[in-house]
Design an enzyme around this catalytic site. Structure first.
Site, PDB file in Angstrom:
ATOM      1  CD  GLU A  77      -5.744  -0.137   4.740  1.00 14.29           C
ATOM      2  OE1 GLU A  77      -6.621  -0.645   4.015  1.00 14.29           O
ATOM      3  OE2 GLU A  77      -4.530  -0.307   4.558  1.00 14.29           O
ATOM      4  CG  HIS A 130     -29.203  10.484 -13.182  1.00 13.41           C
ATOM      5  ND1 HIS A 130     -30.275  11.069 -13.790  1.00 13.41           N
ATOM      6  CD2 HIS A 130     -28.108  11.150 -13.627  1.00 13.41           C
ATOM      7  CE1 HIS A 130     -29.858  12.038 -14.604  1.00 13.41           C
ATOM      8  NE2 HIS A 130     -28.537  12.105 -14.515  1.00 13.41           N
ATOM      9  CE  LYS A 187      -2.852  -8.226   4.067  1.00 12.90           C
ATOM     10  NZ  LYS A 187      -1.600  -7.660   3.581  1.00 12.90           N
TER      11      LYS A 187
HETATM   12  C1  G6Q Z   1      -2.358  -0.567   2.695  1.00 10.19           C
HETATM   13  C2  G6Q Z   1      -2.654  -1.795   3.387  1.00 10.19           C
HETATM   14  C3  G6Q Z   1      -3.147  -2.927   2.504  1.00 10.19           C
HETATM   15  C4  G6Q Z   1      -2.048  -3.597   1.691  1.00 10.19           C
HETATM   16  C5  G6Q Z   1      -2.596  -4.877   1.064  1.00 10.19           C
HETATM   17  C6  G6Q Z   1      -1.582  -5.574   0.202  1.00 10.19           C
HETATM   18  O1  G6Q Z   1      -1.854   0.407   3.206  1.00 10.19           O
HETATM   19  O2  G6Q Z   1      -1.593  -2.185   4.171  1.00 10.19           O
HETATM   20  O3  G6Q Z   1      -4.170  -2.496   1.648  1.00 10.19           O
HETATM   21  O4  G6Q Z   1      -1.571  -2.743   0.719  1.00 10.19           O
HETATM   22  O5  G6Q Z   1      -3.055  -5.727   2.057  1.00 10.19           O
HETATM   23  O6  G6Q Z   1      -0.421  -5.869   0.908  1.00 10.19           O
HETATM   24  P1  G6Q Z   1       0.856  -6.380   0.155  1.00 10.19           P
HETATM   25  O7  G6Q Z   1       1.321  -5.313  -0.791  1.00 10.19           O
HETATM   26  O8  G6Q Z   1       1.871  -6.651   1.220  1.00 10.19           O
HETATM   27  O9  G6Q Z   1       0.452  -7.615  -0.585  1.00 10.19           O
END
Ligand code: G6Q
Length: 548
Positions: free
Chosen positions: A353, A384, A512
């Site tokens: 990411e 394995h 999202k």
């Molecule tokens: C991490 C990303 C992503 C994020 C989640 C949850 O660096 O931005 O993995 O942590 O989408 O986001 P919230 O904490 O805002 O719910």
């Protein structure tokens, strides 16, 4: 900003690669008994052996030049001192402030953030002690025995990984659970065996708008209210960790039960903050602070030690060497410690990411490879399963072996058998098996000359497969802190060299948004036809066939 591929060190590395391409590590080791001495580093109780890599002293010196010409030192100081290096979101990147154990201030927008950081740590201590000691009581007056962290991505993977890694330090009788998936099976299966009178939910969401988390949290709240027949029970059974305090309050969580997050902490770097509350409750705040201490000491090492002796820098440069000069598309993480079974998944997010980007800080499309595909599994399990491909497949996959010298569960010969396997694997990846050895093996097994001739090619192993070994004394909270911080800084170094922003995640946010829009269609049982023909038809097909 000079283009990466125009830097003199880049050009020199290209030439160097061509000159040394045909050297086999096996021959190099045969000629040089001191290779381990030249290519290993120590930090506290961590040892990094990087001698089983396709490098010589000149390779390392050119890679260090590359780091220097990329302005690594300057960028490092920018990060530690709170400059807004996450330029696309106009944010500082200060997970290091969360584990700053010194009295040094850290400024964001001219304001020292350390008093707030310390105050949240103090609050974590108070809450974790109250819960662990049984002073915190549920709605019916019973102490808490189950903690459920509801969060996803960066608000889940860190706490899961660390609480699994530090399981031997967890309080007996206290259980931590993690619900991340919006698939109802995750929350339902978790709630099935829990006692509402003795369960505490921690809703972990920096934005407090992530649909997966909020939906799971609502389902948990409904379950609690239904079982307790008491809306007021929510106050005793729900804690939140959020940057968006307003959203957490309007969910119904008491203001004093909300822990603060800051926009200068990225989700995937947030385990050091109160996102780690479930871990602190499970292992106790003293141990959580040892985790921070381990990370802090690695921060100091990264910031101060010469680039040549710097573990995160060396790991990062080796990664650049293979990604950009050997076209390696992936990198595998192989812990030989059961407790680290979520470590590869954690750094799959941490790395992919962060460095899965293709636009430079100047807004140009890159014309070189950036972050590789990070994958992995417990090494012994992989042996394995997929190691066959590592040894004899057609892909080139550099590997990190992560290994404790001592087991936290010493029983019989288990641990030395485990370690014998690890030693055997890194060695064999390096040496491979040549024709002479393959033939000799078949002869020893009693095959005829004709059969040997026919069979030996399938037993050949090219070897020359690079691996790093990271050995540590035992998996303590402090060592784990150092290990995590080491990989975080590795990711940082690579991002700087690739000239990308490692701290935003536009694709996660797009996911999202698009899901929220399609959710509206599904919810109202209508296909808006707003998408491509495949997606539109799939939605229609779903609506026609769904039981809802
Ligand atoms: C991490 C990303 C992503 C994020 C989640 C949850 O660096 O931005 O993995 O942590 O989408 O986001 P919230 O904490 O805002 O719910």
């Amino acid at each position: 900003m000079e283009k990466l591929t125009n830097l003199p060190a880049w050009q020199a590395l290209l030439e160097h690669k061509t000159k040394n391409e045909n050297i086999h590590m096996r021959d190099v080791f045969a000629q040089d008994n001191t290779r381990f001495e030249d290519f290993h580093l120590c930090f506290n109780d961590l040892l990094l052996d990087y001698s089983k890599n396709r490098i010589n002293k000149e390779t390392m010196s050119l890679l260090i030049d590359l780091a220097r010409q990329s302005g690594l030192r300057e960028w490092t100081e920018k990060m530690f001192s709170g400059e807004k290096i996450n330029h696309t979101e106009n944010r500082a990147v200060l997970h290091t402030a969360l584990r700053n154990r010194s009295d040094e201030p850290v400024y964001v927008n001219g304001q020292d953030v350390m008093p707030e950081v310390r105050s949240e740590l103090k609050k974590m201590r108070e809450y974790s002690e109250a819960i662990r000691s049984g002073r915190w009581l549920g709605y019916s007056g019973k102490p808490i025995i189950d903690i459920v962290n509801i969060g996803v991505g960066g608000s889940d993977l860190g706490p899961v990984m660390v609480s699994e890694a530090l399981h031997p330090y967890g309080k007996t009788g206290l259980h931590v659970h993690f619900v991340s998936n919006v698939d109802p099976s995750h929350i339902c299966n978790t709630l099935r065996d829990l006692d509402p009178e003795r369960t505490l939910f921690i809703v972990s969401s920096k934005s407090f708008t992530t649909q997966d988390t909020i939906m799971n949290a609502r389902t948990a709240r409904d379950w609690l209210i239904e079982n307790s027949r008491n809306e007021a029970a929510v106050a005793k059974h729900f804690i939140a960790v959020a940057a968006n305090i307003e959203a957490a309050t309007s969910f119904g969580i008491e203001k004093e039960n909300i822990f603060k997050m800051w926009d200068w902490v990225g989700g995937r770097y947030s385990v050091w903050s109160s996102i780690g509350l479930s871990v602190a409750i499970y292992i106790g705040m003293d141990r959580f602070e040892s985790l921070l201490q381990g990370a802090y000491e690695m921060d100091q090492h990264f910031r101060q030690s010469p680039l040549e002796e710097n573990l995160p820098v060396v790991l990062a440069l080796l990664g650049i060497w293979y990604t950009n000069f050997y076209d390696a598309e992936s990198h595998v993480l192989l812990p030989y410690d059961q407790h680290l079974h979520r470590f590869p998944a954690y750094f799959q997010q941490g790395d992919m990411e962060s460095n899965g980007k293709s636009v430079t800080r100047d807004g140009q499309l890159v014309d070189y490879a950036t972050g590789p595909i990070i994958w992995g599994e417990l090494g012994i399990t992989g042996q394995h399963a997929f190691y066959q491909n590592l040894h004899q497949g057609t892909h080139f996959v550099p590997a990190d072996f992560i290994v404790p010298i001592d087991s936290l569960n010493p029983v019989g010969d288990h641990h030395i058998v485990l370690l014998a396997n690890f030693f055997a694997q890194t060695r064999t990846l390096m040496t491979g098996k040549n024709e002479k050895e393959a033939r000799a093996e078949l002869v020893a097994e009693g095959y005829s000359d004709e059969e040997v001739e026919h069979l030996y090619p399938s037993r050949l192993m090219p070897g020359n497969k690079p691996s790093n070994t990271i050995l540590f004394k035992a998996l303590t909270p402090k060592t784990l802190g150092s290990l995590i911080a080491m990989y975080e800084h590795k990711i940082f170094v690579q991002g700087i060299i690739w000239q990308i922003n490692s701290y935003d995640q536009p694709a996660v946010e797009l996911g999202k948004k698009v899901a929220a829009s399609i959710y509206a269609d599904l919810k109202h049982h209508k296909s808006t036809g707003n998408y491509d023909s495949s997606t539109n038809s799939l939605i229609k097909y779903f609506l026609k066939n769904s039981n809802d």
